[in-house]
Design a protein around this motif. Structure first.
Motif, PDB file in Angstrom:
ATOM      1  N   PRO A  55     -33.659 -57.752 -53.367  1.00 30.66           N
ATOM      2  CA  PRO A  55     -35.426 -58.184 -52.856  1.00 30.66           C
ATOM      3  C   PRO A  55     -34.578 -59.635 -53.210  1.00 30.66           C
ATOM      4  O   PRO A  55     -35.837 -59.637 -51.787  1.00 30.66           O
ATOM      5  CB  PRO A  55     -36.094 -57.805 -54.005  1.00 30.66           C
ATOM      6  N   ALA A  56     -34.251 -60.026 -53.634  1.00 33.46           N
ATOM      7  CA  ALA A  56     -34.105 -61.250 -53.698  1.00 33.46           C
ATOM      8  C   ALA A  56     -33.096 -61.790 -52.328  1.00 33.46           C
ATOM      9  O   ALA A  56     -33.371 -63.224 -51.497  1.00 33.46           O
ATOM     10  CB  ALA A  56     -33.334 -62.524 -55.078  1.00 33.46           C
ATOM     11  N   VAL A  57     -32.167 -60.931 -51.919  1.00 37.68           N
ATOM     12  CA  VAL A  57     -31.861 -61.070 -50.973  1.00 37.68           C
ATOM     13  C   VAL A  57     -32.426 -60.600 -49.706  1.00 37.68           C
ATOM     14  O   VAL A  57     -32.151 -61.516 -48.535  1.00 37.68           O
ATOM     15  CB  VAL A  57     -29.955 -60.320 -51.195  1.00 37.68           C
ATOM     16  N   ALA A  58     -32.490 -60.009 -49.331  1.00 39.81           N
ATOM     17  CA  ALA A  58     -34.435 -59.706 -48.182  1.00 39.81           C
ATOM     18  C   ALA A  58     -34.800 -60.699 -48.035  1.00 39.81           C
ATOM     19  O   ALA A  58     -35.445 -61.187 -46.921  1.00 39.81           O
ATOM     20  CB  ALA A  58     -34.739 -57.698 -48.611  1.00 39.81           C
ATOM     21  N   GLU A  59     -35.235 -61.615 -49.575  1.00 42.96           N
ATOM     22  CA  GLU A  59     -36.673 -61.885 -49.401  1.00 42.96           C
ATOM     23  C   GLU A  59     -36.060 -63.875 -48.886  1.00 42.96           C
ATOM     24  O   GLU A  59     -36.498 -64.238 -47.677  1.00 42.96           O
ATOM     25  CB  GLU A  59     -37.052 -62.976 -50.797  1.00 42.96           C
ATOM     26  N   GLN A  60     -34.177 -63.744 -49.182  1.00 44.69           N
ATOM     27  CA  GLN A  60     -33.664 -64.888 -48.776  1.00 44.69           C
ATOM     28  C   GLN A  60     -33.430 -65.005 -46.804  1.00 44.69           C
ATOM     29  O   GLN A  60     -33.796 -65.515 -46.163  1.00 44.69           O
ATOM     30  CB  GLN A  60     -32.808 -65.273 -49.285  1.00 44.69           C
ATOM     31  N   LEU A  61     -33.251 -63.600 -46.848  1.00 43.37           N
ATOM     32  CA  LEU A  61     -33.023 -62.866 -45.221  1.00 43.37           C
ATOM     33  C   LEU A  61     -34.321 -63.857 -44.055  1.00 43.37           C
ATOM     34  O   LEU A  61     -34.450 -64.126 -43.011  1.00 43.37           O
ATOM     35  CB  LEU A  61     -32.569 -62.276 -45.384  1.00 43.37           C
ATOM     36  N   ALA A  62     -35.556 -62.991 -45.166  1.00 41.55           N
ATOM     37  CA  ALA A  62     -36.864 -63.534 -44.001  1.00 41.55           C
ATOM     38  C   ALA A  62     -37.340 -64.451 -44.099  1.00 41.55           C
ATOM     39  O   ALA A  62     -37.824 -65.213 -43.239  1.00 41.55           O
ATOM     40  CB  ALA A  62     -37.272 -62.323 -45.088  1.00 41.55           C
TER      41      ALA A  62
END
Length: 78
Positions: A55-62
């Motif tokens: 989720p942290a990586v997805a949030e950063q990408l978003a």
């Protein structure tokens, strides 16, 4: 040396381009996207597999994509 053509080499080249862009954006691709690769699906169509991300990586990408969109960096190519 010849350049391979076809769906699978295209998928892998695209995965490599994406990996470089992700690295430029600050991601550790080997750690955050360890399954990133080009492949063929069951129908023989080129695909790029991102693999599961935290989720942290997805949030950063978003966040990165949202900032790019807000700055007018939009690609409408299909």
């Amino acid at each position: 040396m010849s350049v391979q053509s076809g769906p699978e080499p295209w998928a892998q080249r695209t995965a490599d381009i994406l990996a470089l862009a992700l690295e430029d954006a600050g991601f550790d691709v080997g750690r955050h996207f360890p399954l990133l690769t080009g492949a063929l699906n069951r129908d023989g169509e080129a695909i790029v597999i991102l693999g599961p991300v935290t989720p942290a990586v997805a949030e950063q990408l978003a966040r990165i994509l949202n900032r790019a969109t807000a700055a007018g960096v939009v690609d409408t190519a299909d």
